[in-house]
Write a protein that holds these residues in place. Structure first.
Motif, PDB file in Angstrom:
ATOM      1  N   MET A 138      -5.128 -10.957  -4.347  1.00  0.00           N
ATOM      2  CA  MET A 138      -5.067 -12.407  -4.288  1.00  0.00           C
ATOM      3  C   MET A 138      -6.313 -12.952  -3.605  1.00  0.00           C
ATOM      4  SD  MET A 138      -2.233 -14.880  -2.427  1.00  0.00           S
ATOM      5  CE  MET A 138      -2.662 -14.266  -0.792  1.00  0.00           C
ATOM      6  N   THR A 139      -7.000 -13.882  -4.233  1.00  0.00           N
ATOM      7  CA  THR A 139      -8.144 -14.547  -3.637  1.00  0.00           C
ATOM      8  C   THR A 139      -7.659 -15.581  -2.626  1.00  0.00           C
ATOM      9  OG1 THR A 139      -9.407 -14.287  -5.688  1.00  0.00           O
ATOM     10  CG2 THR A 139     -10.206 -15.896  -4.099  1.00  0.00           C
ATOM     11  N   LEU A 140      -8.112 -15.438  -1.388  1.00  0.00           N
ATOM     12  CA  LEU A 140      -7.638 -16.335  -0.339  1.00  0.00           C
ATOM     13  C   LEU A 140      -8.405 -17.652  -0.388  1.00  0.00           C
ATOM     14  CD1 LEU A 140      -7.229 -13.916   2.702  1.00  0.00           C
ATOM     15  CD2 LEU A 140      -5.447 -14.847   1.217  1.00  0.00           C
ATOM     16  N   PRO A 141      -7.705 -18.775  -0.507  1.00  0.00           N
ATOM     17  CA  PRO A 141      -8.382 -20.073  -0.511  1.00  0.00           C
ATOM     18  C   PRO A 141      -8.703 -20.527   0.905  1.00  0.00           C
ATOM     19  CG  PRO A 141      -6.035 -20.388  -0.725  1.00  0.00           C
ATOM     20  CD  PRO A 141      -6.266 -18.895  -0.661  1.00  0.00           C
ATOM     21  N   LEU A 142      -9.484 -21.598   0.986  1.00  0.00           N
ATOM     22  CA  LEU A 142      -9.751 -22.229   2.275  1.00  0.00           C
ATOM     23  C   LEU A 142      -8.440 -22.697   2.901  1.00  0.00           C
ATOM     24  CD1 LEU A 142     -11.751 -23.633   4.322  1.00  0.00           C
ATOM     25  CD2 LEU A 142     -11.580 -25.634   2.835  1.00  0.00           C
ATOM     26  N   SER A 143      -8.252 -22.404   4.189  1.00  0.00           N
ATOM     27  CA  SER A 143      -7.049 -22.822   4.900  1.00  0.00           C
ATOM     28  C   SER A 143      -7.454 -23.708   6.060  1.00  0.00           C
ATOM     29  CB  SER A 143      -6.281 -21.600   5.412  1.00  0.00           C
ATOM     30  OG  SER A 143      -5.111 -21.979   6.091  1.00  0.00           O
ATOM     31  N   LEU A 144      -7.091 -24.999   5.987  1.00  0.00           N
ATOM     32  CA  LEU A 144      -7.428 -25.939   7.051  1.00  0.00           C
ATOM     33  C   LEU A 144      -6.483 -25.765   8.245  1.00  0.00           C
ATOM     34  CD1 LEU A 144      -8.017 -29.198   4.973  1.00  0.00           C
ATOM     35  CD2 LEU A 144      -9.728 -27.570   5.812  1.00  0.00           C
ATOM     36  N   PRO A 145      -6.920 -26.142   9.454  1.00  0.00           N
ATOM     37  CA  PRO A 145      -6.027 -26.079  10.616  1.00  0.00           C
ATOM     38  C   PRO A 145      -4.749 -26.897  10.378  1.00  0.00           C
ATOM     39  CG  PRO A 145      -8.287 -26.493  11.308  1.00  0.00           C
ATOM     40  CD  PRO A 145      -8.281 -26.605   9.812  1.00  0.00           C
ATOM     41  N   GLY A 146      -3.616 -26.323  10.771  1.00  0.00           N
ATOM     42  CA  GLY A 146      -2.348 -27.021  10.610  1.00  0.00           C
ATOM     43  C   GLY A 146      -1.679 -26.816   9.270  1.00  0.00           C
ATOM     44  N   VAL A 147      -2.285 -26.004   8.391  1.00  0.00           N
ATOM     45  CA  VAL A 147      -1.700 -25.704   7.086  1.00  0.00           C
ATOM     46  C   VAL A 147      -1.365 -24.217   7.044  1.00  0.00           C
ATOM     47  CG1 VAL A 147      -2.051 -25.721   4.581  1.00  0.00           C
ATOM     48  CG2 VAL A 147      -3.010 -27.549   5.994  1.00  0.00           C
ATOM     49  N   TYR A 148      -0.191 -23.895   6.481  1.00  0.00           N
ATOM     50  CA  TYR A 148       0.261 -22.510   6.403  1.00  0.00           C
ATOM     51  C   TYR A 148      -0.736 -21.654   5.628  1.00  0.00           C
ATOM     52  CZ  TYR A 148       3.352 -18.531   5.405  1.00  0.00           C
ATOM     53  OH  TYR A 148       3.906 -17.268   5.308  1.00  0.00           O
ATOM     54  N   ALA A 149      -1.313 -20.672   6.293  1.00  0.00           N
ATOM     55  CA  ALA A 149      -2.285 -19.789   5.643  1.00  0.00           C
ATOM     56  C   ALA A 149      -1.554 -18.755   4.788  1.00  0.00           C
ATOM     57  CB  ALA A 149      -3.125 -19.082   6.699  1.00  0.00           C
ATOM     58  N   PRO A 150      -2.079 -18.420   3.604  1.00  0.00           N
ATOM     59  CA  PRO A 150      -1.429 -17.421   2.748  1.00  0.00           C
ATOM     60  C   PRO A 150      -1.201 -16.114   3.482  1.00  0.00           C
ATOM     61  CG  PRO A 150      -3.172 -18.538   1.554  1.00  0.00           C
ATOM     62  CD  PRO A 150      -3.290 -18.987   2.985  1.00  0.00           C
ATOM     63  N   GLN A 151       0.025 -15.571   3.316  1.00  0.00           N
ATOM     64  CA  GLN A 151       0.397 -14.322   3.958  1.00  0.00           C
ATOM     65  C   GLN A 151       1.092 -13.422   2.926  1.00  0.00           C
ATOM     66  OE1 GLN A 151       2.062 -14.772   7.977  1.00  0.00           O
ATOM     67  NE2 GLN A 151       1.283 -16.854   8.034  1.00  0.00           N
ATOM     68  N   ASP A 152       1.867 -12.448   3.413  1.00  0.00           N
ATOM     69  CA  ASP A 152       2.499 -11.493   2.501  1.00  0.00           C
ATOM     70  C   ASP A 152       3.411 -12.169   1.493  1.00  0.00           C
ATOM     71  OD1 ASP A 152       1.821  -8.624   3.505  1.00  0.00           O
ATOM     72  OD2 ASP A 152       2.353  -9.695   5.324  1.00  0.00           O
ATOM     73  N   ASP A 153       4.137 -13.206   1.925  1.00  0.00           N
ATOM     74  CA  ASP A 153       5.049 -13.866   0.989  1.00  0.00           C
ATOM     75  C   ASP A 153       4.279 -14.562  -0.135  1.00  0.00           C
ATOM     76  OD1 ASP A 153       4.061 -15.794   2.732  1.00  0.00           O
ATOM     77  OD2 ASP A 153       6.033 -16.497   3.401  1.00  0.00           O
ATOM     78  N   THR A 154       3.126 -15.156   0.216  1.00  0.00           N
ATOM     79  CA  THR A 154       2.279 -15.771  -0.804  1.00  0.00           C
ATOM     80  C   THR A 154       1.793 -14.729  -1.802  1.00  0.00           C
ATOM     81  OG1 THR A 154       1.482 -17.183   1.003  1.00  0.00           O
ATOM     82  CG2 THR A 154       0.359 -17.364  -1.132  1.00  0.00           C
ATOM     83  N   ASP A 155       1.319 -13.602  -1.286  1.00  0.00           N
ATOM     84  CA  ASP A 155       0.815 -12.533  -2.153  1.00  0.00           C
ATOM     85  C   ASP A 155       1.909 -12.006  -3.072  1.00  0.00           C
ATOM     86  OD1 ASP A 155      -1.334 -10.494  -2.814  1.00  0.00           O
ATOM     87  OD2 ASP A 155       0.269  -9.171  -2.140  1.00  0.00           O
ATOM     88  N   LEU A 156       3.121 -11.859  -2.538  1.00  0.00           N
ATOM     89  CA  LEU A 156       4.234 -11.361  -3.336  1.00  0.00           C
ATOM     90  C   LEU A 156       4.557 -12.326  -4.477  1.00  0.00           C
ATOM     91  CD1 LEU A 156       6.156  -8.904  -3.325  1.00  0.00           C
ATOM     92  CD2 LEU A 156       7.753 -10.268  -1.975  1.00  0.00           C
ATOM     93  N   LEU A 157       4.513 -13.637  -4.200  1.00  0.00           N
ATOM     94  CA  LEU A 157       4.798 -14.629  -5.225  1.00  0.00           C
ATOM     95  C   LEU A 157       3.689 -14.668  -6.282  1.00  0.00           C
ATOM     96  CD1 LEU A 157       6.718 -16.805  -6.233  1.00  0.00           C
ATOM     97  CD2 LEU A 157       5.585 -18.437  -4.708  1.00  0.00           C
ATOM     98  N   VAL A 158       2.440 -14.580  -5.856  1.00  0.00           N
ATOM     99  CA  VAL A 158       1.328 -14.551  -6.809  1.00  0.00           C
ATOM    100  C   VAL A 158       1.418 -13.315  -7.702  1.00  0.00           C
ATOM    101  CG1 VAL A 158      -1.182 -14.322  -7.018  1.00  0.00           C
ATOM    102  CG2 VAL A 158      -0.210 -15.969  -5.410  1.00  0.00           C
ATOM    103  N   THR A 159       1.818 -12.189  -7.136  1.00  0.00           N
ATOM    104  CA  THR A 159       1.992 -10.962  -7.929  1.00  0.00           C
ATOM    105  C   THR A 159       3.086 -11.137  -8.967  1.00  0.00           C
ATOM    106  OG1 THR A 159       1.242  -9.585  -6.082  1.00  0.00           O
ATOM    107  CG2 THR A 159       2.518  -8.497  -7.806  1.00  0.00           C
ATOM    108  N   ALA A 160       4.197 -11.753  -8.570  1.00  0.00           N
ATOM    109  CA  ALA A 160       5.287 -12.007  -9.517  1.00  0.00           C
ATOM    110  C   ALA A 160       4.843 -12.973 -10.613  1.00  0.00           C
ATOM    111  CB  ALA A 160       6.502 -12.560  -8.780  1.00  0.00           C
ATOM    112  N   LEU A 161       4.073 -13.984 -10.237  1.00  0.00           N
ATOM    113  CA  LEU A 161       3.525 -14.913 -11.218  1.00  0.00           C
ATOM    114  C   LEU A 161       2.672 -14.177 -12.244  1.00  0.00           C
ATOM    115  CD1 LEU A 161       2.591 -17.683 -12.338  1.00  0.00           C
ATOM    116  CD2 LEU A 161       0.925 -17.756 -10.462  1.00  0.00           C
ATOM    117  N   GLY A 162       1.913 -13.201 -11.795  1.00  0.00           N
ATOM    118  CA  GLY A 162       1.050 -12.445 -12.696  1.00  0.00           C
ATOM    119  C   GLY A 162       1.808 -11.661 -13.748  1.00  0.00           C
ATOM    120  N   ARG A 163       3.063 -11.341 -13.478  1.00  0.00           N
ATOM    121  CA  ARG A 163       3.884 -10.620 -14.462  1.00  0.00           C
ATOM    122  C   ARG A 163       4.578 -11.554 -15.449  1.00  0.00           C
ATOM    123  NH1 ARG A 163       5.648  -7.792  -9.651  1.00  0.00           N
ATOM    124  NH2 ARG A 163       7.549  -9.054  -9.698  1.00  0.00           N
TER     125      ARG A 163
END
Length: 226
Positions: A1-26
């Protein structure tokens, strides 16, 4: 997963994000499929769908997250429609081929606001009331009506917030539903700070390891349904 810019105060992509992106890819996506990302945060999941040629609408209640996603759309030169609003409210009159969500699902001790969630700040990206279900229950109730026949809902949550309840609610709404992926991940700072409370409630085994299990739930509206 390519990590996007994460501004202060915004949830930074973590394992749950990666898991969802992987599922999207299928997931098969027709050209120009209409996709909704609920609680988009930095836009990581929305951008992954846009890279596949989907027409993506991203929603978040946080102005900071909306700005963050718009900036990332410009930086990646990907077309996104980004709107501010509370979960599905801004798109209640629309329908989609795919709905994606990495919602707040973390149980939280005590009451942070009238609904058990913080009124503002980055904690609203993960805190979801005493049982972790405040947002999940709303998504289970409201998202089926926004799915087109053959449309799919993909969401990620922790087993701490009762995946069986999610499965039951979505099946009761007439969707074909199952857990399609699981991943055990190390505790982050939030879970470590609530370790004793979670073990006291029986949500974690006393003396167990510091791992939680994330799941991807896939729910499909049968073709031919109305």
């Amino acid at each position: 997963m390519t990590l996007p810019l994460s501004l202060p105060g915004v949830y930074a992509p973590q394992d749950d994000t990666d898991l969802l992106v992987t599922a999207l890819g299928r997931e098969p996506l027709a050209p120009r499929a209409d996709v909704l990302d609920v609680g988009t945060g930095t836009g990581a999941v929305a951008l992954a769908a846009a890279r596949r040629g989907a027409r993506v609408t991203a929603v978040d209640i946080s102005w900071r997250a909306v700005l963050n996603t718009r900036v990332n759309a410009v930086l990646t030169r990907l077309p996104l429609s980004v709107v501010r609003g509370n979960l599905l409210d801004p798109v209640a009159d629309r329908s989609f081929d795919l709905i994606l969500s990495n919602p707040p699902y973390m149980p939280v001790p005590g009451s942070r606001s009238t609904d058990g969630r913080p009124a503002r700040g980055v904690a609203r990206a993960w805190d979801a009331g005493r049982d972790g279900r405040l947002v999940l229950d709303r998504l289970c109730r409201d998202s089926p009506a926004l799915l087109r026949p053959g449309g799919v809902l993909l969401l990620v949550q922790s087993t701490l917030s009762d995946e069986e309840r999610t499965l039951a609610q979505l099946r009761a709404a007439g969707l074909r539903t199952d857990v399609v992926d699981r991943r055990r991940v190390a505790f982050g700072p939030v879970l470590r700070s609530r370790d004793d409370w979670l073990r006291g409630r029986g949500l974690l085994d006393r003396g167990g390891d510091e791992k939680e299990e994330l799941v991807i739930i896939r729910a499909e509206r049968p073709r031919g349904s109305r």
